[in-house]
Motif scaffolding. Sequence first.
Motif, mmCIF file in Angstrom:
data_model
loop_
_atom_site.group_PDB
_atom_site.id
_atom_site.type_symbol
_atom_site.label_atom_id
_atom_site.label_comp_id
_atom_site.label_asym_id
_atom_site.label_seq_id
_atom_site.Cartn_x
_atom_site.Cartn_y
_atom_site.Cartn_z
ATOM 1 N N THR A 187 -3.414 4.452 5.551
ATOM 2 C CA THR A 187 -4.559 3.590 5.273
ATOM 3 C C THR A 187 -5.208 3.212 6.590
ATOM 4 O O THR A 187 -4.564 3.250 7.637
ATOM 5 C CB THR A 187 -4.144 2.322 4.502
ATOM 6 N N TYR B 144 -7.202 -2.209 1.736
ATOM 7 C CA TYR B 144 -7.272 -1.659 0.384
ATOM 8 C C TYR B 144 -8.555 -0.865 0.174
ATOM 9 O O TYR B 144 -8.675 -0.132 -0.807
ATOM 10 C CB TYR B 144 -7.201 -2.785 -0.649
ATOM 11 N N GLY C 66 -3.493 -3.349 7.239
ATOM 12 C CA GLY C 66 -3.923 -2.262 6.378
ATOM 13 C C GLY C 66 -5.021 -2.715 5.436
ATOM 14 O O GLY C 66 -5.143 -3.904 5.121
ATOM 15 N N ILE D 72 0.819 -1.211 0.000
ATOM 16 C CA ILE D 72 0.000 0.000 0.000
ATOM 17 C C ILE D 72 0.856 1.266 0.000
ATOM 18 O O ILE D 72 0.681 2.143 -0.855
ATOM 19 C CB ILE D 72 -0.998 -0.020 1.177
ATOM 20 N N PHE E 290 -9.516 1.679 1.555
ATOM 21 C CA PHE E 290 -9.286 3.119 1.703
ATOM 22 C C PHE E 290 -8.588 3.733 0.491
ATOM 23 O O PHE E 290 -8.350 4.938 0.469
ATOM 24 C CB PHE E 290 -8.456 3.378 2.968
ATOM 25 N N MET E 291 -8.255 2.908 -0.504
ATOM 26 C CA MET E 291 -7.488 3.406 -1.639
ATOM 27 C C MET E 291 -8.248 4.460 -2.445
ATOM 28 O O MET E 291 -7.678 5.480 -2.847
ATOM 29 C CB MET E 291 -7.101 2.246 -2.552
#
Length: 524
Positions: free
Chosen positions: A338, A99, A97, A51, A101-102
């Motif tokens: 993230t 993904y 973490g 990330i 929140f990407m």
Amino acid sequence: MATPKPEEISHPPMDQLQGLEYCIDSNPSWVESIFLGFQHYILALGTAVMIPSFLVPLMGGTDGDKVRVVQTLLFVEGINTLLQTLFGTRLPTVIGGSYAFMVPIISIIHDSSLTGIEDPHLRFLNTMRAVQGAMIVASSIQIILGFSQLWAICSRFFSPLGMVPVIALVGFGLFDRGFPVVGHCVEIGIPMLILFVAFSQYLKNFHTRQLPILERFALLISTTVIWAYAHLLTASGAYKHRPELTQHNCRTDRANLISSAPWVKIPYPLEWGAPTFDAGHAFGMMAAVLVSLIESTGAYKAAARLASATPPPAHVLSRGIGWQGIGILLSGLFGTLTGSTVSVENVGLLGSTRVGSRRVIQISAGFMIFFSMLGKFGALFASIPFPIFAAVYCVLFGLVASVGLSFLQFTNMNSMRNLFITGVSLFLGFSVPEYFREYTSKALHGPTHTRAGWFDDFLNTIFFSSPTVALIVAVFLDNTLDYKESAKDRGMPWWAKFRTFNGDSRNEEFYTLPFNLNRFFPPR
């Protein structure tokens, strides 16, 4: 051949999986636990490095900035994992973490007020502070839904049938992190996949001092072998004249993590400066928090099954979501770039090793915190090429998905209603996010594209997530389509006893808070 008896044909539903060596409260020896904990730490490195490696350069950050973000992310992952295993659901889950929140983070990165900053370092710092502010505000969603027990109320609408697509797509929905990444360097990824399957499945009966060493430590052994092989290819000059993308994915010296990492560095809150707050950024981030909540709900139920525990009661699940909200708040305060969610790959590793011990996961949290402070040593392990992790994901994500499908045993799959709900929710869970991904890759923006950026981020984030789409479709259909006459077909009689803490005597063993805290927070 004799005609089989009826009892030999059917396989009665089972609350807990067979063949698991250690459940939540049964622990291997300390030496074995330490090695297993280190194995979970190695697996968690994949997402923790991927990330920041993608996002930091987009923000104008340097390799040094990337290393600091990786260290901070691992440090907060360790803290959040300890909090979740001690005070949250108490399931053996690594909180890593996400993904999810990407989409809102990339939207913040491309905000015109930030892209106009000419100094790359200043742009990185300002973008980081904007992400932190949005995450701090958005974390309140999970904190409120969790600790107010609102998510427990929502979970009462979930049946085993409704949860099948959600849990299955927690694993299947990550298919693009598997073989497509292996294909970036097949000479490393394919051997890793073959070796991991061989050790964990075909050679699992190989014992050393009564310990199934190849099955239990398949990840460590195969990663060590393939990593050494990759280093040999790098040192021999096999990639000298290959394309830049191939070198980046195959070489062991291209991550620039070790040279950029400090020897000792302790992450601390507000390291990047005071967070900045923007209502539009925060609203878009709230969608990611909701997606993280839904994905974690499925992952918690999968972890419970792979740890030989009963499904977490509604108030325990809600408590875990509340603590996960605290984790996202910490992610915002420290600046991890993230938010947090349950690490699906580490849930899969519980099944691969057949060890669901809570102690093992807490030891892995210790490794995360320790190596995040010793930068050079942590960066050494973090420099493992991504295709090695992706090869393992092909197995572990699939294992988690199959756990979701195992909930079908509690339902009547001879019912056309159930077949309709399962098939449609699974298909749309795959198809809708794929449409959003393809559209975004071609148009460079999501299908929802209005003048209100916060609205675009919210909807695009929601529909990028396979488990979220599956939950919306499956739970809606399951609770509106002939639901009154279909309680038994939906699996509700089996599910009912696990809804409350006192519904099953085993819940006390699995989910009671430590340090006699149940006196202050009595189970419901």
